[in-house]
Design a protein around this motif. Structure first.
Motif, PDB file in Angstrom:
ATOM      1  N   HIS A   1     -11.718  71.123 -65.158  1.00 52.41           N
ATOM      2  CA  HIS A   1     -10.895  70.889 -63.964  1.00 52.41           C
ATOM      3  C   HIS A   1      -9.450  70.549 -64.308  1.00 52.41           C
ATOM      4  CE1 HIS A   1     -12.251  66.913 -65.203  1.00 52.41           C
ATOM      5  NE2 HIS A   1     -11.324  66.366 -64.437  1.00 52.41           N
ATOM      6  N   GLU A   2      -9.001  71.017 -65.470  1.00 49.39           N
ATOM      7  CA  GLU A   2      -7.596  70.842 -65.847  1.00 49.39           C
ATOM      8  C   GLU A   2      -7.059  72.170 -66.379  1.00 49.39           C
ATOM      9  OE1 GLU A   2      -7.478  66.107 -67.096  1.00 49.39           O
ATOM     10  OE2 GLU A   2      -7.457  67.609 -68.681  1.00 49.39           O
TER      11      GLU A   2
ATOM     12  N   THR B   1      -5.469  72.146 -59.893  1.00 52.77           N
ATOM     13  CA  THR B   1      -5.677  70.727 -59.663  1.00 52.77           C
ATOM     14  C   THR B   1      -6.910  70.507 -58.784  1.00 52.77           C
ATOM     15  OG1 THR B   1      -4.542  68.667 -59.041  1.00 52.77           O
ATOM     16  CG2 THR B   1      -4.143  70.600 -57.647  1.00 52.77           C
ATOM     17  N   TYR B   2      -7.062  69.281 -58.283  1.00 52.65           N
ATOM     18  CA  TYR B   2      -8.223  68.927 -57.458  1.00 52.65           C
ATOM     19  C   TYR B   2      -8.172  69.663 -56.123  1.00 52.65           C
ATOM     20  CZ  TYR B   2      -5.008  65.869 -54.885  1.00 52.65           C
ATOM     21  OH  TYR B   2      -3.963  65.388 -54.132  1.00 52.65           O
TER      22      TYR B   2
ATOM     23  N   THR C   1      -5.778  62.861 -51.639  1.00 56.80           N
ATOM     24  CA  THR C   1      -6.759  62.425 -52.635  1.00 56.80           C
ATOM     25  C   THR C   1      -7.906  61.636 -52.013  1.00 56.80           C
ATOM     26  OG1 THR C   1      -5.500  60.408 -53.154  1.00 56.80           O
ATOM     27  CG2 THR C   1      -5.019  62.361 -54.455  1.00 56.80           C
TER      28      THR C   1
ATOM     29  N   ASN D   1     -15.207  68.678 -54.765  1.00 54.33           N
ATOM     30  CA  ASN D   1     -14.887  68.561 -56.182  1.00 54.33           C
ATOM     31  C   ASN D   1     -16.113  68.440 -57.083  1.00 54.33           C
ATOM     32  OD1 ASN D   1     -11.754  68.356 -56.432  1.00 54.33           O
ATOM     33  ND2 ASN D   1     -12.290  67.162 -54.624  1.00 54.33           N
TER      34      ASN D   1
ATOM     35  N   PHE E   1     -14.126  70.771 -58.997  1.00 49.71           N
ATOM     36  CA  PHE E   1     -12.738  70.440 -58.644  1.00 49.71           C
ATOM     37  C   PHE E   1     -12.006  71.688 -58.131  1.00 49.71           C
ATOM     38  CE2 PHE E   1     -13.738  66.516 -60.489  1.00 49.71           C
ATOM     39  CZ  PHE E   1     -12.749  65.593 -60.179  1.00 49.71           C
TER      40      PHE E   1
ATOM     41  N   CYS F   1      -5.141  66.762 -63.615  1.00 51.90           N
ATOM     42  CA  CYS F   1      -6.044  65.637 -63.334  1.00 51.90           C
ATOM     43  C   CYS F   1      -5.675  64.397 -64.142  1.00 51.90           C
ATOM     44  CB  CYS F   1      -7.498  66.030 -63.591  1.00 51.90           C
ATOM     45  SG  CYS F   1      -8.664  64.709 -63.149  1.00 51.90           S
TER      46      CYS F   1
ATOM     47  N   THR G   1      -3.246  61.472 -62.957  1.00 52.02           N
ATOM     48  CA  THR G   1      -3.931  60.250 -62.526  1.00 52.02           C
ATOM     49  C   THR G   1      -3.223  59.027 -63.076  1.00 52.02           C
ATOM     50  OG1 THR G   1      -6.090  61.299 -62.272  1.00 52.02           O
ATOM     51  CG2 THR G   1      -6.080  58.940 -62.717  1.00 52.02           C
TER      52      THR G   1
ATOM     53  N   GLU H   1      -6.755  60.366 -58.444  1.00 55.76           N
ATOM     54  CA  GLU H   1      -5.784  61.401 -58.820  1.00 55.76           C
ATOM     55  C   GLU H   1      -4.340  60.916 -58.689  1.00 55.76           C
ATOM     56  OE1 GLU H   1      -6.327  64.231 -60.220  1.00 55.76           O
ATOM     57  OE2 GLU H   1      -8.474  64.594 -59.910  1.00 55.76           O
TER      58      GLU H   1
END
Length: 374
Positions: free
Chosen positions: A62-63, A87-88, A103, A112, A136, A169, A173, A312
């Protein structure tokens, strides 16, 4: 459908299995991205180990960062050939989303961690049938990812694309917790508990924000040394020194802001106890679902302390991720010092190195011809 190579998880605890799968064409509002690289985050291991339940088998990751290969007919945000960070995911239609709290989307967990699109469908399959994806909103541990227009973020082509995935992510964050949620102010004092990728991103952000005292508490000497290189004015080895007492001594009574990034309840208590009067503690560490922690109620109430959860980094990715790229380009946010590169076939080694603390931020290279040394 496009044939892809991806790492799947088929049983609790893994391992990652590199397999050939098929990926659908994009729908009207979707984008298919050729993934150049994908960061590995603690949350990938949390999902692998089912501390957060996700359906199996699934493609995690998820990145992601990559190049837009194909777009749906309704997509206006990006074009074929654009460089992007993934991203998310958020729904865009619930009350929190409508007021801009992306978020805290009411459907955040399902979108996600649910392993499907919002309508319950998947886009990935093997010879036997569907494979869960959209982790995600992306599932980027594969050579291609299918994402919604919403969670694909255009970035400048002069930025090193192989490096940028973790901005989606872990890096956002830590940095966002400081800049967006806690709003660390110039001249203030800040202490982060945990010197992993999130914690060290917070250190860099606190430096950019102008904090006068920046403290990192961790148990790994190499991480503490890197924290100083990245902007920490003080470091504390929590195995050797009481971190609460040390923070109080360094700051003259307690930190204005603290951040707990380890996911350990005992460390959260330390982060709360280390606050100054009217100080704020942010929580970004993710333990198993149902984990409880304790604190001194009167110690919080009578001093006006605040404890806030942060997802996030409270980031609005379309604005925040390009801002972090610009800070990196200027040399003010050197998150490249956290990373080590691995091939897709080395993904299990990357996970092991991350869990042992050998590597702070693994990045899995997925496109051949990359310029970074593995």
């Amino acid at each position: 459908m496009r044939e892809i190579k991806a790492a799947t998880i088929r049983q609790k605890g893994g391992p990652f299995q590199v397999e050939k799968l098929s990926l659908d064409e994009p729908r009207s509002d979707e984008v298919r991205v050729q993934v150049v690289a994908a960061g590995m985050c603690h949350t990938d291991m949390v999902a692998r180990d089912q501390l957060y339940e996700v359906p199996l088998p699934i493609v995690l990751g998820h990145e992601g960062s990559g190049v837009v290969e194909q777009i749906g007919r309704g997509v206006k945000k990006v074009a074929v050939g654009d460089h992007v960070v993934l991203t998310y995911m958020w729904c865009g239609h619930c009350k929190p989303c409508l007021r801009g709290d992306l978020t805290y989307c009411q459907n955040f967990y399902a979108l996600n961690f649910g392993g499907t699109r919002e309508d319950g469908s998947t886009a990935t399959r093997d010879a036997n049938g569907p494979i869960h994806d959209h982790f995600f909103g992306q599932s980027s541990f594969g050579t291609f990812a299918l994402v919604h227009e919403r969670n694909v973020i255009k970035v400048p082509k002069n930025a090193p694309l192989e490096l940028l995935g973790p901005l989606g992510c872990g890096i956002q964050t830590g940095a966002g917790a400081v800049m967006n949620a806690l709003k660390v102010s110039p001249g203030s004092s800040f202490a982060v508990f945990g010197g992993g990728a999130v914690g060290l991103s917070a250190v860099m952000a606190a430096r950019v924000a102008g904090a006068a005292i920046i403290i990192t508490a961790d148990v790994v000497p190499s991480r503490l040394a890197l924290a100083r290189e990245l902007g920490a004015t003080h470091t504390i080895n929590s195995r050797e020194t009481d971190p609460v007492q040390a923070v109080r001594e360094i700051t003259g009574g307690g930190a204005d802001f603290t951040l707990e990034s380890s996911g350990r309840p005992a460390v959260l208590r330390q982060a709360i106890d280390a606050l100054a009067i009217r100080g704020t503690c942010g929580i970004v560490g993710a333990p198993a679902l149902g984990t409880e922690a304790n604190f001194d109620v009167n110690g919080v109430m009578t001093t006006g302390k605040r404890i806030i959860g942060i997802i996030e980094g409270d980031s609005k990715p379309d604005l925040f991720i390009p801002a972090l790229v610009e800070l990196f380009t200027q040399g003010r946010f050197p998150f490249d010092k956290l990373v080590k590169f691995y091939t897709l076939e080395q993904i299990n080694q990357a996970a092991e190195d991350s869990e042992k603390g050998v590597t702070i931020k693994p990045i899995i290279l997925l496109k051949e011809g990359h310029q970074y040394e593995v």
